[in-house]
Design a protein around this motif. Structure first.
Motif, PDB file in Angstrom:
ATOM      1  N   SER A 158       0.821  -1.200   0.000  1.00  0.00           N
ATOM      2  CA  SER A 158       0.000   0.000   0.000  1.00  0.00           C
ATOM      3  C   SER A 158       0.860   1.257   0.000  1.00  0.00           C
ATOM      4  N   ARG A 159       2.019   1.195   0.663  1.00  0.00           N
ATOM      5  CA  ARG A 159       2.929   2.345   0.650  1.00  0.00           C
ATOM      6  C   ARG A 159       3.401   2.620  -0.777  1.00  0.00           C
ATOM      7  N   LEU A 160       3.936   1.585  -1.416  1.00  0.00           N
ATOM      8  CA  LEU A 160       4.493   1.761  -2.747  1.00  0.00           C
ATOM      9  C   LEU A 160       3.408   2.126  -3.749  1.00  0.00           C
ATOM     10  N   ARG A 161       2.236   1.516  -3.589  1.00  0.00           N
ATOM     11  CA  ARG A 161       1.130   1.800  -4.495  1.00  0.00           C
ATOM     12  C   ARG A 161       0.734   3.267  -4.403  1.00  0.00           C
ATOM     13  N   GLY A 162       0.668   3.798  -3.170  1.00  0.00           N
ATOM     14  CA  GLY A 162       0.306   5.194  -3.006  1.00  0.00           C
ATOM     15  C   GLY A 162       1.387   6.131  -3.494  1.00  0.00           C
ATOM     16  N   GLY A 219       3.639   5.491  -5.601  1.00  0.00           N
ATOM     17  CA  GLY A 219       3.855   5.323  -7.035  1.00  0.00           C
ATOM     18  C   GLY A 219       2.915   6.129  -7.894  1.00  0.00           C
ATOM     19  N   VAL A 220       1.783   6.559  -7.377  1.00  0.00           N
ATOM     20  CA  VAL A 220       0.859   7.371  -8.171  1.00  0.00           C
ATOM     21  C   VAL A 220       0.829   8.808  -7.679  1.00  0.00           C
ATOM     22  N   GLY A 221       1.867   9.212  -6.960  1.00  0.00           N
ATOM     23  CA  GLY A 221       1.998  10.631  -6.676  1.00  0.00           C
ATOM     24  C   GLY A 221       1.725  11.068  -5.266  1.00  0.00           C
ATOM     25  N   ALA A 222       1.708  10.144  -4.290  1.00  0.00           N
ATOM     26  CA  ALA A 222       1.581  10.573  -2.898  1.00  0.00           C
ATOM     27  C   ALA A 222       2.909  11.160  -2.432  1.00  0.00           C
ATOM     28  N   ASP A 223       2.849  12.080  -1.481  1.00  0.00           N
ATOM     29  CA  ASP A 223       4.052  12.734  -0.985  1.00  0.00           C
ATOM     30  C   ASP A 223       4.603  12.069   0.270  1.00  0.00           C
ATOM     31  N   ASP A 224       3.795  11.272   0.946  1.00  0.00           N
ATOM     32  CA  ASP A 224       4.282  10.562   2.129  1.00  0.00           C
ATOM     33  C   ASP A 224       3.248   9.529   2.538  1.00  0.00           C
ATOM     34  N   PHE A 225       3.658   8.631   3.430  1.00  0.00           N
ATOM     35  CA  PHE A 225       2.795   7.582   3.961  1.00  0.00           C
ATOM     36  C   PHE A 225       2.773   7.708   5.475  1.00  0.00           C
ATOM     37  N   LEU A 226       1.585   7.673   6.058  1.00  0.00           N
ATOM     38  CA  LEU A 226       1.427   7.742   7.506  1.00  0.00           C
ATOM     39  C   LEU A 226       0.755   6.464   7.969  1.00  0.00           C
ATOM     40  N   GLY A 227       1.467   5.672   8.799  1.00  0.00           N
ATOM     41  CA  GLY A 227       0.924   4.404   9.262  1.00  0.00           C
ATOM     42  C   GLY A 227      -0.009   4.573  10.444  1.00  0.00           C
ATOM     43  N   LYS A 228      -0.792   3.531  10.694  1.00  0.00           N
ATOM     44  CA  LYS A 228      -1.660   3.488  11.869  1.00  0.00           C
ATOM     45  C   LYS A 228      -1.154   2.387  12.796  1.00  0.00           C
ATOM     46  N   PRO A 229      -0.946   2.642  14.072  1.00  0.00           N
ATOM     47  CA  PRO A 229      -1.102   3.941  14.732  1.00  0.00           C
ATOM     48  C   PRO A 229       0.007   4.888  14.294  1.00  0.00           C
ATOM     49  N   HIS A 230      -0.283   6.191  14.292  1.00  0.00           N
ATOM     50  CA  HIS A 230       0.655   7.148  13.728  1.00  0.00           C
ATOM     51  C   HIS A 230       1.452   7.858  14.814  1.00  0.00           C
ATOM     52  N   SER A 231       2.536   8.467  14.380  1.00  0.00           N
ATOM     53  CA  SER A 231       3.337   9.309  15.263  1.00  0.00           C
ATOM     54  C   SER A 231       2.858  10.748  15.127  1.00  0.00           C
ATOM     55  N   LYS A 232       2.388  11.340  16.220  1.00  0.00           N
ATOM     56  CA  LYS A 232       1.884  12.704  16.181  1.00  0.00           C
ATOM     57  C   LYS A 232       2.949  13.681  15.698  1.00  0.00           C
TER      58      LYS A 232
END
Length: 285
Positions: free
Chosen positions: A94-98, A100-113
């Motif tokens: 899901s990281r690479l897929r996002g 790869g189509v132009g996302a600027d970053d990936f934020l996982g759950k649970p996330h770091s504030k």
């Protein structure tokens, strides 16, 4: 005027938490639960109060956040909008897929504030925001999913780190191929250590703190000849896989604090005598 953020997530709890964190940091947030609501928000605010950042969950009740990302990139009025992908999917696909189509970053759950807020300020170009250090980003590479899950949880919750959890070197290679992708420290299985080290040295020549999880902690490793050839190998800390994951996380947090640049931070603290004791254990002393 404070930057305007569109937050798309079907979880009421996630929307409340992230919206509160961003508002506390000085952002204005429009939270919505579905793709349809996101499209209506874009239409509503396009002229009078456009968004400066979109945070999109991958899985939504009426579709896929990646599809919305594609729509954004194909819209001439939105194509330059910074986008962060939000997902609880620990798999790297899901990281690479996002990305790869132009996302600027990936934020996982649970996330770091702290990572969320610092990246939001950076992506929106919010120069009036108070200077703030971002969270340490730690790469975990190990085939043991349960071990990775325990370590990731402790690093995220106990030490405020942003964690990328992968089960293979191939996934790590994919991550580091993404422009701008970098990490501040890594915990790896001994069997893949040298390959991960090579990837990290190719991307970050100055190296990062590394912990190697070894099935045979009493063995002499790395071999002296290898260590002499590569100072990064010699500086890697070997720890037994059987040790409490909380101790591994604490040692990594301390090494991050000691060795990382001042632009990043962590709350991890561990007495020096504890680190020395772990080192002795790793050497089989």
């Amino acid at each position: 005027m404070a930057p305007h953020v569109l937050l798309v997530d079907d979880s009421t709890t996630v929307r409340m938490v992230i919206a509160a964190e961003l508002r506390e940091a000085g952002f204005r947030v429009t939270p919505v639960p579905t793709l349809d609501a996101a499209r209506r928000a874009f239409a509503q605010y396009r002229e009078r109060d456009p968004f400066q950042l979109a945070i999109l969950d991958v899985v939504l009740p009426d579709g896929d956040g990646i599809d919305l990302l594609r729509e954004i990139r194909q819209d001439p009025t939105l194509e330059r909008l910074p986008v962060m992908i939000l997902s609880g999917d620990a798999r790297f696909g899901s990281r690479l897929r996002g990305l790869g189509v132009g996302a600027d970053d990936f934020l996982g759950k649970p996330h770091s504030k702290s990572y969320l807020v610092s990246r939001a300020h950076l992506l929106t170009g919010n120069t009036q925001a108070p200077a703030a250090s971002r969270a340490f980003r730690v790469l975990l590479v190990d085939a043991d999913a349960a071990l990775r899950e325990d370590l990731a949880k402790i690093l995220r919750i106990g030490h405020g780190c942003d964690v990328i959890s992968l089960d293979s070197v191939d996934q790590a290679a994919q991550l580091l191929e993404v422009e701008g992708a970098s990490v501040d420290g890594s915990v790896v299985d001994r069997r893949c250590f040298l390959r991960v080290l090579g990837l990290l040295r190719g991307k970050q020549p100055n190296g990062v703190p590394m912990i190697v999880l070894d099935d045979s902690p009493s063995a002499t490793w790395p071999p002296a000849t290898t260590a002499k050839r590569n100072s990064a190998v010699a500086s890697a800390l070997v720890m037994p896989r059987t040790i409490d994951p909380a101790t591994v996380a604490e040692v990594m947090a301390r090494r991050l604090v000691e060795e990382a640049p001042p632009s990043v931070s962590s709350s991890g603290k561990l007495p020096i005598d504890t680190i020395d004791a772990v080192r002795r254990l790793a050497r089989g002393a």
